[in-house]
Design an enzyme around this catalytic site. Structure first.
Site, PDB file in Angstrom:
ATOM      1  N   GLU A 136      43.892 -29.893   7.585  1.00 13.08           N
ATOM      2  CA  GLU A 136      44.810 -30.201   8.687  1.00 13.08           C
ATOM      3  C   GLU A 136      44.260 -31.361   9.511  1.00 13.08           C
ATOM      4  OE1 GLU A 136      47.710 -28.951   9.712  1.00 13.08           O
ATOM      5  OE2 GLU A 136      47.973 -27.071   8.594  1.00 13.08           O
ATOM      6  N   HIS A 174      51.470 -31.762   2.064  1.00 10.70           N
ATOM      7  CA  HIS A 174      52.291 -30.566   2.262  1.00 10.70           C
ATOM      8  C   HIS A 174      53.759 -30.876   1.990  1.00 10.70           C
ATOM      9  CE1 HIS A 174      53.074 -26.828   5.020  1.00 10.70           C
ATOM     10  NE2 HIS A 174      53.231 -26.561   3.736  1.00 10.70           N
ATOM     11  N   ASP A 184      54.830 -33.312   6.261  1.00 12.61           N
ATOM     12  CA  ASP A 184      53.469 -33.731   6.592  1.00 12.61           C
ATOM     13  C   ASP A 184      52.629 -33.989   5.341  1.00 12.61           C
ATOM     14  OD1 ASP A 184      53.842 -30.822   6.461  1.00 12.61           O
ATOM     15  OD2 ASP A 184      51.732 -30.613   6.973  1.00 12.61           O
TER      16      ASP A 184
END
Length: 265
Positions: A136, A174, A184
């Site tokens: 992330e 993603h 994303d």
């Protein structure tokens, strides 16, 4: 000197952030370790003939990640994401969180399964969480990615590729694996720079002419996209490789896709 000593004592005794959730992490790890150490149980069905003794194989290993999935957090700060990933009610997590300033939080062992991919698909792979590392990046989804953050990402990717022998084609986003739900990392993400460093594939500047019978939907499937929703698949492909958020495929898109399908075959 006395003040310095006092400050050291205060700092040592003051509660550390996430000490409670870190304790939960260690407790859960111990529970999994205990489960792994158990001898496999014989079938309970009486109709199955039982052996007179147990035989354990000598040939086995642990989970080996084969994909890396890159996300943006869609939150306002790294701290907010850390809090999200340490609340059990959110049921989401990632192996790594990389802040804008390049700080890397390694939140979960690479050998364990994080909950980052959700309902997703890449080629024939439908349980992406079980074979992937989730990364992330602290980013709202509407902003560029800081160079410090990208530099840290490249360092993390280099280690992952070396440690687990992850193929270049298996560094994806993603939005690639969940085109109907996610976008994303956003279209500003420097996929080309990653590909130049061996993380992901990229198209050639000089490309062959696209044949008249070229099937772009089939090509998207060859690359790995789920084409149940063709519009979503096209948009995801264009966001990744052309930094374009439109949903119609044009001649440039076809040229790039024709070139790429050969690399993924």
């Amino acid at each position: 000197m006395v003040l310095f000593a006092a400050a050291c004592i205060i700092n040592a005794c003051s509660p550390k952030p996430y000490s409670a959730t870190n304790k939960m992490y260690r407790k859960q790890i111990k529970a999994y370790a205990k489960q792994i150490l158990l001898q496999p149980v014989d079938p309970l069905n009486d109709t199955v003939k039982q052996p007179p003794f147990w035989v354990g194989t000598t040939n086995f290993g642990i989970r080996k990640p084969n994909f890396v999935i890159i996300h943006h957090t869609a939150q306002n700060s790294c701290e907010q994401t850390l809090q999200t990933f340490t609340k059990t009610r959110t049921a989401v997590s990632a192996h790594y969180v990389i802040c804008k300033d390049g700080t890397v939080h390694h939140m979960l062992s690479d050998y364990l399964r994080a909950q980052h991919a959700g309902v997703s698909r890449w080629g024939n792979l439908i349980d992406v969480n079980s074979s992937s590392i989730g990364i992330e990046l602290d980013n709202t989804g509407f902003e560029p990615f800081d160079s410090l953050q990208i530099n840290s990402l490249l360092s993390v990717l280099a280690k992952l590729k070396k440690d687990y022998n992850i193929p270049a084609a298996n560094f994806i986003g993603h939005g690639d694996i969940a085109p109907t739900r996610k976008n994303d990392p956003n279209y500003r993400f420097p996929w080309k720079k990653l590909a130049e460093n061996g993380f992901g594939l990229w198209f050639d500047d000089t490309r062959e002419e696209v044949p008249a019978g070229f099937n772009h939907i089939q090509a998207l499937r060859i690359v790995g996209y789920d084409v149940k929703d063709t519009t979503a698949a096209i948009r995801s492909f264009k966001r990744h490789f052309l930094q374009d958020t439109t949903k119609r495929i044009n001649d440039l898109d076809r040229s790039v896709l024709y070139n790429l399908q050969k690399k993924y075959m």
